[in-house]
Design a protein around this motif. Sequence first.
Motif, short mmCIF file in Angstrom:
data_model
loop_
_atom_site.label_atom_id
_atom_site.label_comp_id
_atom_site.label_asym_id
_atom_site.label_seq_id
_atom_site.Cartn_x
_atom_site.Cartn_y
_atom_site.Cartn_z
N ILE A 155 90.50 0.62 52.79
CA ILE A 155 91.34 1.81 52.99
C ILE A 155 91.97 1.78 54.39
O ILE A 155 93.17 2.03 54.56
CB ILE A 155 90.52 3.11 52.77
N ASN A 156 91.15 1.45 55.40
CA ASN A 156 91.65 1.40 56.77
C ASN A 156 92.77 0.39 56.93
O ASN A 156 93.83 0.67 57.50
CB ASN A 156 90.50 1.08 57.73
N LEU A 157 92.52 -0.81 56.39
CA LEU A 157 93.50 -1.89 56.51
C LEU A 157 94.80 -1.51 55.80
O LEU A 157 95.91 -1.70 56.32
CB LEU A 157 92.91 -3.15 55.89
N SER A 158 94.66 -0.92 54.59
CA SER A 158 95.85 -0.54 53.82
C SER A 158 96.62 0.56 54.55
O SER A 158 97.83 0.48 54.69
CB SER A 158 95.44 -0.04 52.44
N ARG A 159 95.90 1.58 55.02
CA ARG A 159 96.54 2.71 55.72
C ARG A 159 97.32 2.22 56.94
O ARG A 159 98.48 2.59 57.14
CB ARG A 159 95.45 3.70 56.17
N GLN A 160 96.68 1.36 57.70
CA GLN A 160 97.30 0.86 58.94
C GLN A 160 98.57 0.08 58.64
O GLN A 160 99.61 0.28 59.27
CB GLN A 160 96.26 -0.02 59.61
N HIS A 161 98.54 -0.79 57.63
CA HIS A 161 99.71 -1.62 57.35
C HIS A 161 100.78 -0.86 56.56
O HIS A 161 101.97 -1.16 56.73
CB HIS A 161 99.27 -2.91 56.65
N ILE A 162 100.37 0.10 55.75
CA ILE A 162 101.37 0.94 55.08
C ILE A 162 102.14 1.76 56.12
O ILE A 162 103.37 1.89 56.05
CB ILE A 162 100.70 1.83 54.00
N ASN A 163 101.41 2.26 57.13
CA ASN A 163 102.07 3.00 58.22
C ASN A 163 103.05 2.09 58.97
O ASN A 163 104.14 2.52 59.34
CB ASN A 163 101.03 3.54 59.22
N MET A 187 80.02 0.10 49.87
CA MET A 187 80.79 1.32 50.14
C MET A 187 81.64 1.13 51.41
O MET A 187 82.79 1.57 51.49
CB MET A 187 79.87 2.53 50.33
N GLY A 188 81.03 0.45 52.39
CA GLY A 188 81.75 0.19 53.64
C GLY A 188 82.95 -0.70 53.43
O GLY A 188 83.99 -0.53 54.08
N LEU A 189 82.82 -1.67 52.51
CA LEU A 189 83.93 -2.57 52.21
C LEU A 189 85.14 -1.76 51.73
O LEU A 189 86.29 -2.04 52.10
CB LEU A 189 83.51 -3.58 51.15
N LEU A 190 84.86 -0.75 50.93
CA LEU A 190 85.93 0.12 50.45
C LEU A 190 86.61 0.84 51.61
O LEU A 190 87.84 0.96 51.67
CB LEU A 190 85.34 1.14 49.46
N MET A 191 85.78 1.29 52.57
CA MET A 191 86.34 1.95 53.75
C MET A 191 87.23 1.00 54.55
O MET A 191 88.28 1.37 55.06
CB MET A 191 85.20 2.47 54.65
N ARG A 221 91.87 15.65 74.96
CA ARG A 221 93.15 15.18 74.43
C ARG A 221 92.98 14.67 72.99
O ARG A 221 93.30 13.51 72.70
CB ARG A 221 93.70 14.07 75.32
N PRO A 222 92.47 15.51 72.09
CA PRO A 222 92.22 15.02 70.72
C PRO A 222 93.49 14.57 70.01
O PRO A 222 93.45 13.69 69.16
CB PRO A 222 91.59 16.23 70.03
N ASP A 223 94.63 15.17 70.37
CA ASP A 223 95.90 14.83 69.72
C ASP A 223 96.36 13.41 70.06
O ASP A 223 97.14 12.81 69.33
CB ASP A 223 96.97 15.85 70.12
N ALA A 224 95.86 12.86 71.19
CA ALA A 224 96.30 11.52 71.60
C ALA A 224 95.59 10.41 70.83
O ALA A 224 95.99 9.25 70.91
CB ALA A 224 96.06 11.35 73.10
N PHE A 225 94.56 10.76 70.10
CA PHE A 225 93.82 9.74 69.36
C PHE A 225 94.65 9.23 68.18
O PHE A 225 95.15 10.01 67.38
CB PHE A 225 92.49 10.32 68.85
N ASN A 226 94.78 7.91 68.10
CA ASN A 226 95.54 7.31 67.01
C ASN A 226 94.62 6.46 66.14
O ASN A 226 94.16 5.39 66.58
CB ASN A 226 96.67 6.44 67.60
N PRO A 227 94.30 6.91 64.93
CA PRO A 227 93.36 6.13 64.09
C PRO A 227 93.86 4.74 63.77
O PRO A 227 93.06 3.83 63.48
CB PRO A 227 93.20 6.99 62.83
N ASP A 228 95.17 4.52 63.83
CA ASP A 228 95.72 3.19 63.54
C ASP A 228 95.34 2.16 64.61
O ASP A 228 95.51 0.95 64.40
CB ASP A 228 97.25 3.25 63.44
N ASP A 229 94.86 2.64 65.75
CA ASP A 229 94.46 1.71 66.81
C ASP A 229 93.01 1.25 66.66
O ASP A 229 92.56 0.40 67.44
CB ASP A 229 94.66 2.37 68.19
N VAL A 230 92.30 1.81 65.70
CA VAL A 230 90.96 1.30 65.38
C VAL A 230 91.14 0.47 64.12
O VAL A 230 91.30 1.01 63.04
CB VAL A 230 89.95 2.45 65.15
N ARG A 231 91.17 -0.83 64.29
CA ARG A 231 91.64 -1.70 63.20
C ARG A 231 90.52 -2.56 62.62
O ARG A 231 89.77 -3.19 63.35
CB ARG A 231 92.75 -2.61 63.72
N TYR A 232 90.49 -2.55 61.30
CA TYR A 232 89.62 -3.47 60.58
C TYR A 232 90.45 -4.72 60.30
O TYR A 232 91.51 -4.63 59.68
CB TYR A 232 89.14 -2.82 59.29
#
Lengths: 279, 218
Positions: B58-66, B51-55, A143-154
């Motif tokens: 990007i992740n944080l920005s992408r997630q909140h922009i979405n 380099m990881g900090l940049l990643m 189910r690769p389409d079900a993966f949501n990258p927004d759910d892996v959060r920094y």
Amino acid sequence: MAMKTLMLLAAEAEAPLTKWGIFPNVDSAVFGMFFGIAMIILVYVMIQRARAGLPIPEIRRIPGMEAFEEAVGRATEMGRPVHITNYAEDVGDYDTWAFWAYLAHVAKLCATYDTRVINTNTDYLTQAVNEEIIKQAYLEAGRPDAFNPDDVRYCSPWQFGYTMAVAGIIAREKPAANFLIGYFYAESLILAEAGALVGAIQIAASSATAQLPFFIAACDYTMIGEEFYAGAAALSKEPVIYGSVVAQDIGRVAFTIIIIIGAIMNTFGSDAMIRLIMF
Amino acid sequence: MKREVPMVLALVFAIIRIGFELLQPMIAWEFAPGKTVFSRLSFSLTFMSVMGLLMGLINLSRQHINTIRRKREHWVYSVWLLIVLYGYAIIGLIWGPDSNTFIWIYDALIVPLDSTMFSMLAFFIASAAYRAFRIRNVESTILLVVAFIVMLGNVSIGEMIWSSEAWLGGFKGIKDWILSVPNTAHARALSIGIFLGAYAAAIRVFLGLDKKYLGGTD
């Protein structure tokens, strides 16, 4: 007088830089090296025995491990997500390596049951690897389409910034299962209580001894100390990996014997065992 | 090949790292004046972190922009997060991390927020303790009794009830014994198990037996 002079000279003399000419002059440098070699041989022998189908000692079942499927199943029934996090360690730490085994397992279960998995991170490199592991789990589940990258959060590299973010995510997303796996500091109880407040089934696994009482108080299942690493190995269900866990247990028995012999020797006035270990 | 190369790299770097941390001639060896292998490895780690900090950014920005673009619930907080994130970074880049503005934001906002979050622990300890200390079986009863003694040993009312100068050293004496004998014994036993578990986990990764970091559940 001569003795006093000699003692003063000895006190002024610099400590040798090395032990046996190659090991740095720090406590347990030589013992540690030999212990490491012994462990590698033990792991290798146990793995070879497992590969050859020879009998190796059984390892006991860990209750927390049995609960993983139940927790994800409950989330699926309730239509709520699953949350999994590892706070403190970066990609170069063995706690993170053990965490990845749990993450892969939970992500695969979630992908199979069509349940959202939310992973929160405090380390940006770990987050990148986590994203790949979860993506791969969805791929394996077909189910690769079900993966949501927004759910892996920094979230934040800052301890309480991360804690605030994760507590907020738990309060908003209301996960039905909360997995707190890895090394944690003071945020452990805040995260566990945030999960308890939303009624999540909580499974913790940690090698942080100071945080274990909090997890035991607030979580449904807690894997303590070496159970955390053994569980990570057991998830693979490969006899080869089981071999390394058996080696770990044999090492523990050896340590216990060393402690008992050392205690007896020390009681009778000999510190030979202490000197051997510290060499 | 996609899996073999990282596994070989993991093994090679493990051997290099063990060698250059445990063997004195290798620790001291300089391949150029003042440059040891260990110092170069540390530098490469720092470089990777940057380099990881940049990643992460990007992740944080992408997630909140979405979140903002799709107008998800609480999207206003995402706007605020991006303003603070980039605003603070810009202030640091323009005026430097030693500027008064940069330091003031840290002292006036981050420090009190940190303390606020930390102080919440007191309330969470109370609620977790309430659940854990309910008497359900023999183990939880022992837990309750021991916790009660340790608490009394730590507060002045315990000293008033049973003085530390009295028999057994009062609550304080019993608390000290609990913490220094049974508690320490268990903690050390646990630490030995953790050490061995971590050792076995590291060996599994170095020998390429545990490949979870490459993705996949096999």
